[in-house]
Design a protein around this motif. Sequence first.
Motif, short mmCIF file in Angstrom:
data_model
loop_
_atom_site.label_atom_id
_atom_site.label_comp_id
_atom_site.label_asym_id
_atom_site.label_seq_id
_atom_site.Cartn_x
_atom_site.Cartn_y
_atom_site.Cartn_z
N GLU A 178 0.82 -1.22 0.00
CA GLU A 178 0.00 0.00 0.00
C GLU A 178 0.86 1.27 0.00
O GLU A 178 0.41 2.32 -0.46
CB GLU A 178 -0.92 0.00 1.21
CG GLU A 178 -1.99 -1.09 1.18
CD GLU A 178 -2.89 -1.04 2.40
OE1 GLU A 178 -3.07 0.06 2.96
OE2 GLU A 178 -3.40 -2.09 2.80
N GLN A 179 2.08 1.16 0.52
CA GLN A 179 2.95 2.34 0.59
C GLN A 179 3.84 2.51 -0.65
O GLN A 179 4.26 3.62 -0.98
CB GLN A 179 3.87 2.25 1.83
CG GLN A 179 3.15 2.41 3.16
CD GLN A 179 2.44 1.14 3.60
OE1 GLN A 179 2.99 0.06 3.46
NE2 GLN A 179 1.24 1.28 4.15
N ILE A 180 4.14 1.40 -1.33
CA ILE A 180 5.09 1.43 -2.45
C ILE A 180 4.71 2.47 -3.52
O ILE A 180 5.60 3.18 -4.02
CB ILE A 180 5.23 0.03 -3.08
CG1 ILE A 180 5.81 -0.96 -2.08
CG2 ILE A 180 6.10 0.10 -4.34
CD1 ILE A 180 7.19 -0.61 -1.57
N PRO A 181 3.42 2.60 -3.92
CA PRO A 181 3.10 3.58 -4.97
C PRO A 181 3.46 5.02 -4.61
O PRO A 181 3.50 5.89 -5.50
CB PRO A 181 1.58 3.41 -5.14
CG PRO A 181 1.31 2.01 -4.72
CD PRO A 181 2.25 1.78 -3.57
N TYR A 182 3.71 5.29 -3.35
CA TYR A 182 4.05 6.64 -2.91
C TYR A 182 5.52 6.78 -2.56
O TYR A 182 5.96 7.83 -2.08
CB TYR A 182 3.19 7.01 -1.70
CG TYR A 182 1.71 6.80 -1.95
CD1 TYR A 182 0.97 7.72 -2.70
CD2 TYR A 182 1.07 5.67 -1.48
CE1 TYR A 182 -0.37 7.52 -2.96
CE2 TYR A 182 -0.28 5.45 -1.73
CZ TYR A 182 -1.00 6.38 -2.47
OH TYR A 182 -2.34 6.18 -2.74
N MET A 183 6.29 5.74 -2.79
CA MET A 183 7.72 5.78 -2.47
C MET A 183 8.57 6.13 -3.68
O MET A 183 8.15 5.95 -4.83
CB MET A 183 8.18 4.40 -1.95
CG MET A 183 7.74 4.06 -0.55
SD MET A 183 8.50 2.49 -0.02
CE MET A 183 7.94 2.41 1.68
#
Length: 248
Positions: free
Chosen positions: A28-33
């Motif tokens: 869930e966090q990867i797309p914003y990293m």
Amino acid sequence: MAFFGYKDIDKLSGVDLAIYRFIVEHDEQIPYMRVRELARGAHVSNSSVMRFIRKIGYDSFPEFKVSLRSETPIQKPDDPGIQFVQPSAFPADITKIIRLAAQLMVNADNIVFVGIGASAALGEYASRQTSSLGFNSYVVKDPFYPLLPQLRNTSNNVLVAVSVSGQTTELVEMLNDFVNNPEVNIISITSNLESTIARMSRYALTYRATEERIHQYYDLTSQVPCLYIIEALLRELRHQEVVQHRFE
């Protein structure tokens, strides 16, 4: 290309696996990293991340992030309250069907519970409790277990198939060996009355449950309604056994 459907995991190096596991655990966090943030989290270099991204079929990190976002379902906030099972979770005739299923089981020579994954764990519990009542019962958790040869020279058997979807391919294939066998009766416990396994069964004990998955492949659908049915079936089995012995 689907990240969660990547089939060549066994070809990944140790560094690649570290990146893969980090992405799965933080999907869930990867797309914003950024690349460097992912690399720092996985304890690898930026170049290792980019080599991994290309290895699994993407031309760039932004392309990978867009694809991953489309694969990751929107998660609803968790409700910390206890989720009670209401009578509406079961069909109106569930008590009648449980009684009929128990009649088959109380007279059976062998009671075999079959299931995969979490359903297998419930089948194991049900089998243990059934054995405690004095019945010859065991569980099969491996869909490729040679159950057909084992039951070939036996009679009066009951198979209890536990499956949330009622569509598990391996379980369907196992049960297909017994559908037309006069010495085997199939009972199913499933959330889908219209499923293949339910239609293969003499009695289908059904319930309503909202399917819930994370990472697309991990089933978190509540098994509580299924456990309710198992407990009711065990109580009815015990009741019928007592009544039967009383009149012998």
